[in-house]
Design a protein around this motif. Structure first.
Motif, PDB file in Angstrom:
ATOM      1  N   ILE A  48     -11.938   2.761 -31.161  1.00 36.71           N
ATOM      2  CA  ILE A  48     -12.058   3.557 -29.714  1.00 36.71           C
ATOM      3  C   ILE A  48     -13.409   3.209 -28.941  1.00 36.71           C
ATOM      4  O   ILE A  48     -13.627   4.180 -28.070  1.00 36.71           O
ATOM      5  CB  ILE A  48     -11.847   4.934 -30.082  1.00 36.71           C
ATOM      6  CG1 ILE A  48     -12.609   5.618 -31.282  1.00 36.71           C
ATOM      7  CG2 ILE A  48     -10.428   5.209 -30.258  1.00 36.71           C
ATOM      8  CD1 ILE A  48     -12.787   7.258 -31.224  1.00 36.71           C
ATOM      9  N   HIS A  49     -14.345   2.480 -29.727  1.00 36.65           N
ATOM     10  CA  HIS A  49     -15.457   2.166 -29.071  1.00 36.65           C
ATOM     11  C   HIS A  49     -15.206   1.617 -27.558  1.00 36.65           C
ATOM     12  O   HIS A  49     -14.360   0.794 -27.261  1.00 36.65           O
ATOM     13  CB  HIS A  49     -16.436   1.060 -29.635  1.00 36.65           C
ATOM     14  CG  HIS A  49     -17.593   0.854 -29.246  1.00 36.65           C
ATOM     15  ND1 HIS A  49     -17.917   0.203 -28.052  1.00 36.65           N
ATOM     16  CD2 HIS A  49     -18.458   1.310 -29.529  1.00 36.65           C
ATOM     17  CE1 HIS A  49     -19.416   0.323 -27.949  1.00 36.65           C
ATOM     18  NE2 HIS A  49     -19.914   1.050 -29.038  1.00 36.65           N
ATOM     19  N   PRO A  50     -16.127   2.458 -26.444  1.00 34.48           N
ATOM     20  CA  PRO A  50     -15.673   2.065 -25.001  1.00 34.48           C
ATOM     21  C   PRO A  50     -15.911   0.724 -24.573  1.00 34.48           C
ATOM     22  O   PRO A  50     -15.387   0.442 -23.532  1.00 34.48           O
ATOM     23  CB  PRO A  50     -16.708   3.083 -24.522  1.00 34.48           C
ATOM     24  CG  PRO A  50     -17.489   3.343 -25.339  1.00 34.48           C
ATOM     25  CD  PRO A  50     -17.083   3.150 -26.619  1.00 34.48           C
ATOM     26  N   ILE A  51     -16.611  -0.067 -25.408  1.00 40.44           N
ATOM     27  CA  ILE A  51     -16.931  -1.613 -24.939  1.00 40.44           C
ATOM     28  C   ILE A  51     -16.023  -2.513 -25.792  1.00 40.44           C
ATOM     29  O   ILE A  51     -15.195  -3.095 -25.044  1.00 40.44           O
ATOM     30  CB  ILE A  51     -18.299  -2.047 -25.070  1.00 40.44           C
ATOM     31  CG1 ILE A  51     -19.250  -1.007 -24.023  1.00 40.44           C
ATOM     32  CG2 ILE A  51     -18.234  -3.375 -24.417  1.00 40.44           C
ATOM     33  CD1 ILE A  51     -20.644  -1.182 -24.616  1.00 40.44           C
ATOM     34  N   HIS A  52     -16.039  -2.590 -27.157  1.00 43.49           N
ATOM     35  CA  HIS A  52     -15.447  -3.522 -27.835  1.00 43.49           C
ATOM     36  C   HIS A  52     -14.288  -2.938 -28.640  1.00 43.49           C
ATOM     37  O   HIS A  52     -13.650  -3.665 -29.389  1.00 43.49           O
ATOM     38  CB  HIS A  52     -16.363  -4.367 -28.723  1.00 43.49           C
ATOM     39  CG  HIS A  52     -17.282  -3.503 -29.451  1.00 43.49           C
ATOM     40  ND1 HIS A  52     -18.400  -3.326 -28.995  1.00 43.49           N
ATOM     41  CD2 HIS A  52     -17.096  -2.673 -30.427  1.00 43.49           C
ATOM     42  CE1 HIS A  52     -19.086  -2.510 -30.112  1.00 43.49           C
ATOM     43  NE2 HIS A  52     -18.211  -2.160 -30.804  1.00 43.49           N
ATOM     44  N   GLY A  53     -13.896  -1.675 -28.429  1.00 40.23           N
ATOM     45  CA  GLY A  53     -12.623  -1.063 -29.109  1.00 40.23           C
ATOM     46  C   GLY A  53     -11.298  -1.793 -28.739  1.00 40.23           C
ATOM     47  O   GLY A  53     -11.209  -2.059 -27.503  1.00 40.23           O
ATOM     48  N   ILE A  54     -10.543  -1.682 -29.524  1.00 45.86           N
ATOM     49  CA  ILE A  54      -9.070  -2.188 -29.185  1.00 45.86           C
ATOM     50  C   ILE A  54      -8.530  -1.367 -28.183  1.00 45.86           C
ATOM     51  O   ILE A  54      -7.767  -1.920 -27.170  1.00 45.86           O
ATOM     52  CB  ILE A  54      -8.092  -2.046 -30.577  1.00 45.86           C
ATOM     53  CG1 ILE A  54      -8.621  -2.966 -31.552  1.00 45.86           C
ATOM     54  CG2 ILE A  54      -6.648  -1.993 -30.496  1.00 45.86           C
ATOM     55  CD1 ILE A  54      -8.269  -2.522 -33.131  1.00 45.86           C
ATOM     56  N   LYS A  55      -8.969  -0.070 -28.117  1.00 51.20           N
ATOM     57  CA  LYS A  55      -8.169   0.859 -27.107  1.00 51.20           C
ATOM     58  C   LYS A  55      -8.685   0.374 -25.708  1.00 51.20           C
ATOM     59  O   LYS A  55      -7.880   0.285 -24.757  1.00 51.20           O
ATOM     60  CB  LYS A  55      -8.753   2.379 -27.272  1.00 51.20           C
ATOM     61  CG  LYS A  55      -8.486   3.165 -26.281  1.00 51.20           C
ATOM     62  CD  LYS A  55      -9.051   4.694 -26.506  1.00 51.20           C
ATOM     63  CE  LYS A  55      -9.045   5.307 -25.037  1.00 51.20           C
ATOM     64  NZ  LYS A  55      -9.267   6.500 -25.212  1.00 51.20           N
ATOM     65  N   SER A  56      -9.892   0.043 -25.461  1.00 49.09           N
ATOM     66  CA  SER A  56     -10.130  -0.512 -24.262  1.00 49.09           C
ATOM     67  C   SER A  56      -9.752  -1.524 -23.806  1.00 49.09           C
ATOM     68  O   SER A  56      -9.472  -1.869 -22.721  1.00 49.09           O
ATOM     69  CB  SER A  56     -11.893  -0.473 -24.201  1.00 49.09           C
ATOM     70  OG  SER A  56     -12.189  -1.672 -24.403  1.00 49.09           O
ATOM     71  N   LYS A  57      -9.395  -2.590 -24.857  1.00 50.92           N
ATOM     72  CA  LYS A  57      -8.633  -3.857 -24.299  1.00 50.92           C
ATOM     73  C   LYS A  57      -7.216  -3.649 -24.045  1.00 50.92           C
ATOM     74  O   LYS A  57      -6.679  -4.194 -22.901  1.00 50.92           O
ATOM     75  CB  LYS A  57      -8.597  -4.866 -25.601  1.00 50.92           C
ATOM     76  CG  LYS A  57     -10.048  -5.324 -26.047  1.00 50.92           C
ATOM     77  CD  LYS A  57      -9.950  -6.603 -26.905  1.00 50.92           C
ATOM     78  CE  LYS A  57     -11.466  -7.065 -27.226  1.00 50.92           C
ATOM     79  NZ  LYS A  57     -11.852  -6.363 -28.405  1.00 50.92           N
TER      80      LYS A  57
END
Ligand SMILES: [Zn+2]
Length: 396
Positions: free
Chosen positions: A81-90
């Motif tokens: 869930i990291h806002p830059i490199h998290g899977i979610k942001s992708k």
């Protein structure tokens, strides 16, 4: 409309009162009293056998990621869930908006069926993200508090050099705030003091994640010499989300400087990041509410959240917690923190409530209504859900 002969959980303290009447006028509760006489032509509903409780306030969600349920279960919190490199942001960036919207709709329906009448969402994706969420939920009766953000995160160097927010980003933020209820900041570790202070000028609701993981606390100390919460407070937040790894000192600061903390115990547990110490949070003077956090990680179900939090807290501390405390976190406390007339059955509050069948097989006999609702009730005990004076789900 007049609701007759109901048992209710009244006011901010959720006092259990039997055999009482509620008058609803327009969108609000108008009068709560025994033996209210009906006016000519007024709709009357017999509520004997029902306990009416305030609608749940899910005080922290990200329903934008409803499409990503249980993806990357084996990865760390940062990786997911990291806002830059998290899977979610992708996933959010690479999925068509219409597809994201379909699954957000499902989450709305699921929340209404589960008695959630308001949710406060941290919405990613800048102005587009906010507009997509607002359009998607506009056909549902659920009340929403949408907290947007600029999709902009600083690098470590910019943070240590205290780089300020570029003019173009300031303009973008102003446009976002015109279209939503406030700002939901990912965390202090992505911003310089200068940017956090700029964000603190937001006139609407200000909220920020803080001390969610051990790693985020370590990162803050290493990068700035200050605790993550100390820096999060530069935003002058009305509320902090998580605080699972906050120190006692930080909890005392939060009690002094914010309206409260929203904990997300099942999401923290699912990410293997610990359990929030609600006993200490309350003891240090914080008003507490509950959120179910990312739909990607956890189901937006407040019954499950309350049950889990109540038992796991007692198990860890080997100390009893009044079930009413937990129920207040899911209702009236959230109304206080969000500063809205929600989460309580009281005069002039929005008529948002859940009608629970006292005789539901899993509840009867109901010797302790607060405990029954916190750890026995589920969607199947709900007869109906009312939002703003209208039945949004079920039938009376
Ligand atoms: Zn969150």
């Amino acid at each position: 409309m007049l609701l007759k002969n109901a048992s209710i959980l009244y006011g901010k303290e959720l006092q259990y009162i039997e055999n009482t009447d509620i008058r609803i006028s327009g969108k609000s509760f108008k009068k709560i009293k025994q033996n209210l006489a009906s006016s000519p032509g007024e709709e009357k509903l017999d509520c004997s056998g029902l306990v009416i409780i305030p609608g749940f306030v899910n005080a922290h969600t990200h329903i934008g990621d409803s499409i990503a349920k249980d993806i990357s279960l084996g990865s760390t919190a940062e990786a997911r869930i990291h806002p830059i490199h998290g899977i979610k942001s992708k996933i959010l960036k690479n999925t068509k908006p219409a597809q994201l919207a379909n699954f957000m709709k499902n989450s709305c329906l699921s929340m209404i069926k589960n008695g959630i009448t308001t949710f406060a969402d941290f919405r990613e994706g800048g102005l587009e993200g906010v507009l997509l969420l607002k359009k998607t939920i506009s056909t549902f009766p659920i009340r929403s508090i949408v907290l947007g953000r600029v999709e902009y995160y600083q690098k470590q160097k910019e943070i240590t050099q205290n780089t300020s927010l570029a003019k173009s980003k300031q303009t973008e933020l102003a446009a976002i705030l015109q279209n939503c209820d406030g700002i939901g900041v990912s965390g202090a570790n992505e911003y310089s003091d200068s940017v956090l202070k700029y964000y603190s000028g937001t006139k609407k609701i200000r909220a920020i994640h803080s001390a969610e993981t051990k790693q985020s606390c370590i990162t803050s100390k290493k990068m700035t010499g200050k605790s993550e919460t100390q820096r999060a407070l530069l935003l002058k937040p009305h509320l902090l989300v998580h605080m699972t790894h906050a120190s006692k000192k930080d909890l005392c600061l939060s009690a002094k400087k914010t309206r409260g903390i929203v904990v997300c115990p099942r999401a923290n547990a699912a990410l293997a990041e610990g359990i929030p110490d609600i006993e200490l949070m309350i003891k240090t003077g914080n008003t507490m509410a509950i959120g179910t956090d990312n739909v990607m990680i956890n189901s937006p179900d407040m019954f499950r959240e309350m049950d889990y939090l109540w038992k796991v807290s007692m198990a860890i501390h080997k100390k009893r917690i009044d079930a009413k405390q937990i129920l207040k976190m899911a209702t009236s406390n959230a109304g206080t923190i969000l500063n809205k007339k929600i989460g309580s059955i009281g005069e002039e509050y929005f008529a948002d409530c859940i009608f629970i069948d006292k005789h539901a097989i899993e509840l009867e006999p109901m010797h302790n209504p607060h405990a029954s609702i916190v750890h026995r009730a589920s969607e199947s005990a709900i007869k109906a859900v009312m939002i703003g004076g209208r039945i949004a789900h079920g039938k009376l």
